[in-house]
Design an enzyme around this catalytic site. Structure first.
Site, PDB file in Angstrom:
ATOM      1  N   SER A  15       0.825  -1.210   0.000  1.00 11.94           N
ATOM      2  CA  SER A  15       0.000   0.000   0.000  1.00 11.94           C
ATOM      3  C   SER A  15       0.859   1.260   0.000  1.00 11.94           C
ATOM      4  CB  SER A  15      -0.906  -0.002   1.241  1.00 11.94           C
ATOM      5  OG  SER A  15      -1.696   1.154   1.321  1.00 11.94           O
ATOM      6  N   LEU A  17       3.125   4.325   0.188  1.00 12.05           N
ATOM      7  CA  LEU A  17       4.513   4.637  -0.171  1.00 12.05           C
ATOM      8  C   LEU A  17       5.288   3.385  -0.568  1.00 12.05           C
ATOM      9  CD1 LEU A  17       5.352   7.220   2.642  1.00 12.05           C
ATOM     10  CD2 LEU A  17       4.322   7.643   0.399  1.00 12.05           C
ATOM     11  N   ASP A  36       4.048  -7.711   3.697  1.00 13.13           N
ATOM     12  CA  ASP A  36       2.958  -6.915   4.262  1.00 13.13           C
ATOM     13  C   ASP A  36       1.939  -7.847   4.930  1.00 13.13           C
ATOM     14  OD1 ASP A  36       1.783  -3.800   3.216  1.00 13.13           O
ATOM     15  OD2 ASP A  36       0.518  -5.162   4.382  1.00 13.13           O
ATOM     16  N   SER A 148       9.065  10.232   9.720  1.00 12.17           N
ATOM     17  CA  SER A 148       7.983  11.200   9.452  1.00 12.17           C
ATOM     18  C   SER A 148       8.464  12.546   9.961  1.00 12.17           C
ATOM     19  CB  SER A 148       6.708  10.805  10.211  1.00 12.17           C
ATOM     20  OG  SER A 148       5.826  11.910  10.304  1.00 12.17           O
ATOM     21  N   TYR A 161       3.270   8.150  18.110  1.00 11.16           N
ATOM     22  CA  TYR A 161       3.695   8.138  16.707  1.00 11.16           C
ATOM     23  C   TYR A 161       5.012   8.883  16.540  1.00 11.16           C
ATOM     24  CZ  TYR A 161       3.368   8.757  11.638  1.00 11.16           C
ATOM     25  OH  TYR A 161       3.627   8.735  10.278  1.00 11.16           O
ATOM     26  N   LYS A 165       8.727   7.406  15.417  1.00 13.49           N
ATOM     27  CA  LYS A 165       9.467   7.938  14.262  1.00 13.49           C
ATOM     28  C   LYS A 165      10.766   8.611  14.702  1.00 13.49           C
ATOM     29  CE  LYS A 165       6.459   6.545  11.271  1.00 13.49           C
ATOM     30  NZ  LYS A 165       6.804   5.472  10.319  1.00 13.49           N
ATOM     31  N   PHE A 194       1.516  12.754   2.734  1.00 15.50           N
ATOM     32  CA  PHE A 194       1.408  12.103   1.429  1.00 15.50           C
ATOM     33  C   PHE A 194       0.033  11.472   1.244  1.00 15.50           C
ATOM     34  CE2 PHE A 194       5.529  12.048  -0.855  1.00 15.50           C
ATOM     35  CZ  PHE A 194       6.239  12.832   0.035  1.00 15.50           C
TER      36      PHE A 194
HETATM   37  N1  LIG Z   1       1.118   9.004   4.338  1.00 15.18           N
HETATM   38  C1  LIG Z   1       1.748   9.953   5.020  1.00 15.18           C
HETATM   39  O1  LIG Z   1       1.370  11.147   5.025  1.00 15.18           O
HETATM   40  C2  LIG Z   1       2.966   9.606   5.833  1.00 15.18           C
HETATM   41  C3  LIG Z   1       3.720  10.644   6.353  1.00 15.18           C
HETATM   42  C4  LIG Z   1       4.866  10.346   7.096  1.00 15.18           C
HETATM   43  C5  LIG Z   1       5.228   9.032   7.319  1.00 15.18           C
HETATM   44  N2  LIG Z   1       4.467   8.045   6.807  1.00 15.18           N
HETATM   45  C6  LIG Z   1       4.898   6.679   7.071  1.00 15.18           C
HETATM   46  O2  LIG Z   1       5.091   6.000   5.839  1.00 15.18           O
HETATM   47  C7  LIG Z   1       4.911   4.602   6.023  1.00 15.18           C
HETATM   48  C8  LIG Z   1       3.940   4.088   4.972  1.00 15.18           C
HETATM   49  O3  LIG Z   1       2.725   4.739   5.202  1.00 15.18           O
HETATM   50  P1  LIG Z   1       1.602   4.867   4.068  1.00 15.18           P
HETATM   51  O4  LIG Z   1       1.127   6.262   4.069  1.00 15.18           O
HETATM   52  O5  LIG Z   1       2.088   4.251   2.816  1.00 15.18           O
HETATM   53  O6  LIG Z   1       0.470   3.986   4.754  1.00 15.18           O
HETATM   54  P2  LIG Z   1      -0.422   2.773   4.231  1.00 15.18           P
HETATM   55  O7  LIG Z   1      -1.377   2.530   5.342  1.00 15.18           O
HETATM   56  O8  LIG Z   1      -0.911   3.034   2.859  1.00 15.18           O
HETATM   57  O9  LIG Z   1       0.614   1.540   4.135  1.00 15.18           O
HETATM   58  C9  LIG Z   1       1.154   0.975   5.281  1.00 15.18           C
HETATM   59  C10 LIG Z   1       1.298  -0.529   5.016  1.00 15.18           C
HETATM   60  O10 LIG Z   1       1.957  -1.105   6.130  1.00 15.18           O
HETATM   61  C11 LIG Z   1       1.340  -2.344   6.406  1.00 15.18           C
HETATM   62  N3  LIG Z   1       1.576  -2.742   7.803  1.00 15.18           N
HETATM   63  C12 LIG Z   1       1.075  -2.170   8.923  1.00 15.18           C
HETATM   64  N4  LIG Z   1       1.495  -2.829  10.007  1.00 15.18           N
HETATM   65  C13 LIG Z   1       2.289  -3.850   9.567  1.00 15.18           C
HETATM   66  C14 LIG Z   1       3.019  -4.883  10.198  1.00 15.18           C
HETATM   67  N5  LIG Z   1       2.985  -5.048  11.527  1.00 15.18           N
HETATM   68  N6  LIG Z   1       3.726  -5.740   9.420  1.00 15.18           N
HETATM   69  C15 LIG Z   1       3.741  -5.609   8.076  1.00 15.18           C
HETATM   70  N7  LIG Z   1       3.066  -4.654   7.411  1.00 15.18           N
HETATM   71  C16 LIG Z   1       2.349  -3.784   8.157  1.00 15.18           C
HETATM   72  C17 LIG Z   1      -0.130  -2.122   6.097  1.00 15.18           C
HETATM   73  O11 LIG Z   1      -0.793  -3.343   5.847  1.00 15.18           O
HETATM   74  C18 LIG Z   1      -0.045  -1.236   4.863  1.00 15.18           C
HETATM   75  O12 LIG Z   1      -0.081  -2.010   3.686  1.00 15.18           O
HETATM   76  C19 LIG Z   1       4.388   4.437   7.461  1.00 15.18           C
HETATM   77  O13 LIG Z   1       5.471   4.059   8.308  1.00 15.18           O
HETATM   78  C20 LIG Z   1       3.915   5.842   7.839  1.00 15.18           C
HETATM   79  O14 LIG Z   1       4.028   6.100   9.230  1.00 15.18           O
HETATM   80  C21 LIG Z   1       3.344   8.272   6.073  1.00 15.18           C
HETATM   81  C1  LIG Z   2       3.435  13.869   9.085  1.00 17.09           C
HETATM   82  C2  LIG Z   2       2.583  12.613   9.005  1.00 17.09           C
HETATM   83  O1  LIG Z   2       3.242  11.515   9.616  1.00 17.09           O
HETATM   84  C3  LIG Z   2       1.228  12.912   9.655  1.00 17.09           C
HETATM   85  C4  LIG Z   2       0.505  13.996   8.856  1.00 17.09           C
HETATM   86  C5  LIG Z   2      -0.954  13.634   8.858  1.00 17.09           C
HETATM   87  C6  LIG Z   2      -1.036  12.564   9.954  1.00 17.09           C
HETATM   88  C7  LIG Z   2      -2.273  11.703   9.992  1.00 17.09           C
HETATM   89  C8  LIG Z   2      -3.504  12.583  10.163  1.00 17.09           C
HETATM   90  C9  LIG Z   2      -4.752  11.727  10.326  1.00 17.09           C
HETATM   91  C10 LIG Z   2      -4.599  10.837  11.530  1.00 17.09           C
HETATM   92  C11 LIG Z   2      -5.856  10.033  11.750  1.00 17.09           C
HETATM   93  C12 LIG Z   2      -5.719   9.162  12.925  1.00 17.09           C
HETATM   94  O2  LIG Z   2      -6.544   9.121  13.817  1.00 17.09           O
HETATM   95  C13 LIG Z   2      -4.517   8.280  12.971  1.00 17.09           C
HETATM   96  C14 LIG Z   2      -3.247   9.076  12.662  1.00 17.09           C
HETATM   97  C15 LIG Z   2      -3.374   9.884  11.370  1.00 17.09           C
HETATM   98  C16 LIG Z   2      -3.534   8.943  10.190  1.00 17.09           C
HETATM   99  C17 LIG Z   2      -2.130  10.771  11.206  1.00 17.09           C
HETATM  100  C18 LIG Z   2      -0.849   9.931  11.081  1.00 17.09           C
HETATM  101  C19 LIG Z   2       0.391  10.826  10.903  1.00 17.09           C
HETATM  102  C20 LIG Z   2       0.239  11.763   9.736  1.00 17.09           C
HETATM  103  C21 LIG Z   2       0.232  10.964   8.426  1.00 17.09           C
END
Ligand SMILES: NC(=O)c1ccc[n+]([C@@H]2O[C@H](COP(=O)([O-])OP(=O)(O)OC[C@H]3O[C@@H](n4cnc5c(N)ncnc54)[C@H](O)[C@@H]3O)[C@@H](O)[C@H]2O)c1
Ligand SMILES: C[C@@H](O)[C@H]1CC[C@H]2[C@@H]3CC[C@H]4CC(=O)CC[C@]4(C)[C@H]3CC[C@]12C
Length: 255
Positions: A15, A17, A36, A148, A161, A165, A194
Site C-alpha cells: 500500500s 509509499l 505486508d 515522518s 507516533y 518515528k 502524502f
Molecule cells: N502518508 C503519510 O502522510 C505519511 C507521512 C509520514 C510518514 N508516513 C509513514 O510511511 C509509512 C507508509 O505509510 P503509508 O502512508 O504508505 O500507509 P499505508 O497505510 O498506505 O501503508 C502501510 C502498510 O503497512 C502495512 N503494515 C502495517 N502494520 C504492519 C506490520 N505489523 N507488518 C507488516 N506490514 C504492516 C499495512 O498493511 C499497509 O499495507 C508508514 O510508516 C507511515 O508512518 C506516512
Molecule cells: C506527518 C505525518 O506523519 C502525519 C501527517 C498527517 C497525519 C495523519 C492525520 C490523520 C490521523 C488520523 C488518525 O486518527 C490516525 C493518525 C493519522 C492517520 C495521522 C498519522 C500521521 C500523519 C500521516
C-alpha cells in the site's frame, strides 16, 4: 548501486509509499518482495507486477514471520540487495484524554510496529545482506527506513507516533556507522503529508486543509515522489547515515 536485476524487500509494500516503491523499482528492472500484513492488497499488487514481484504475508514485529519472509525472498529471487521499511501505522491519542491517562497498550502497539518492527527487519535482513558478494565499490546493499516529519514537529496527540518515528531517526546513524564495515548503507526518509490510504479515514476537507499547509507545492505529496527519492538513495552511494525530510517545507502546527 543500480537497481536493475537487484532484489528489494519492501515492508508495507502492499500500500501507499511502499507500493509506489515496488511499482517504480519493478518498472526499473528490479525484483521486489512485498512483505505486508494485507493478503488482499499484497496479492493484487504481486499479480499486477507479475514475475518482478513476490508477495509474502509478513508481520514486521514477529521475528519468525520476518525470518520466513526473508527466506522466501531468497528462495524465490536468490538473494537480497536492499530493504525499504515502509510498514507502519498512524495514531492519534492525547496523553491525558477525557477518561484519564491514555493506555500504555496503545502507546506500546505503535512503538512495537513502527520502531521495533523496523529494527527487527534491519537486524534480520542486514545479516543476510552482509553476506552478499560486494559490488566493485565494496557496497553490499542499502536499507531505507521511513520516519515522518512528526519525529521533529510532533503534534498534540502524536506522542506515540512521534516517539516511534523519532526512534527511527535516532537509530539511522549508529546503524549506518556499524553497517559501513559490511558495505551496507542506512538511510531514512521523513515524509511530510502524502496522499496514501493512511489518510483515507480523513474527510476530504481535512485532506485539502492538510495539503494547503504545505508551503510549496501546496498539496499532499504523491507516493511516486517518495518512491523517486528512495530509488535515488539506492543509486547514490554518497547518501548514508542521514535523514531526508521530504515535505514541501511544511512544519506541522501544534494541532
Ligand atoms: N502518508 C503519510 O502522510 C505519511 C507521512 C509520514 C510518514 N508516513 C509513514 O510511511 C509509512 C507508509 O505509510 P503509508 O502512508 O504508505 O500507509 P499505508 O497505510 O498506505 O501503508 C502501510 C502498510 O503497512 C502495512 N503494515 C502495517 N502494520 C504492519 C506490520 N505489523 N507488518 C507488516 N506490514 C504492516 C499495512 O498493511 C499497509 O499495507 C508508514 O510508516 C507511515 O508512518 C506516512
Ligand atoms: C506527518 C505525518 O506523519 C502525519 C501527517 C498527517 C497525519 C495523519 C492525520 C490523520 C490521523 C488520523 C488518525 O486518527 C490516525 C493518525 C493519522 C492517520 C495521522 C498519522 C500521521 C500523519 C500521516
Amino acid at each position: 548501486m543500480q537497481v536493475e536485476n537487484k532484489t528489494f524487500f519492501i515492508t508495507g509494500g502492499a500500500s501507499g509509499l511502499g507500493a509506489a516503491c515496488a511499482r517504480l523499482l519493478a518498472k526499473s528492472g528490479a525484483r521486489v518482495v512485498l512483505a505486508d500484513l494485507n493478503q488482499e492488497t499484497g496479492s493484487a499488487l504481486a499479480r499486477e507486477l507479475a514475475e518482478a514481484a513476490l508477495f509474502v504475508p509478513t508481520n514486521v514485529v514477529d521475528e519468525q514471520s520476518v525470518q520466513q519472509a526473508l527466506q522466501a525472498a531468497r528462495d524465490h529471487f536468490g538473494t537480497l540487495h536492499g530493504v525499504i521499511n515502509c510498514a507502519g501505522i498512524g495514531s492519534a491519542e492525547k496523553v491525558i484524554g477525557k477518561n484519564g491517562p491514555s493506555s500504555l497498550e496503545s502507546f506500546t502497539r505503535v512503538i512495537n510496529i513502527n520502531l521495533i518492527g523496523t529494527f527487527n527487519v534491519i537486524r534480520l535482513a542486514g545479516e543476510i545482506i552482509s553476506q552478499n558478494t560486494p559490488e566493485e565499490s565494496g557496497e553490499r546493499g542499502v536499507i531505507i527506513n521511513t520516519a515522518s516529519v512528526a519525529a521533529f514537529d510532533g503534534q498534540i496527540g502524536q506522542a506515540a507516533y512521534s516517539a516511534s518515528k523519532g526512534g527511527i531517526v535516532g537509530m539511522t546513524l549508529p546503524i549506518a556507522r556499524e553497517f559501513a564495515r559490511y558495505g551496507i548503507r542506512v538511510m531514512t526518509i521523513a515524509p511530510g503529508i502524502f496522499d496514501t490510504p493512511l489518510l483515507a479515514g480523513l474527510p476530504e476537507p481535512a485532506r485539502i486543509s492538510l495539503g494547503q499547509q504545505v508551503p510549496f507545492p501546496p498539496r499532499l505529496g504523491r507516493p511516486d515522489e517518495y518512491a523517486a527519492l528512495a530509488k535515488h538513495i539506492i543509486e547514490n552511494e554518497m547518501l548514508n547515515g542521514e535523514v531526508i525530510r521530504l515535505d514541501g517545507a511544511i512544519r506541522m502546527q501544534p494541532r
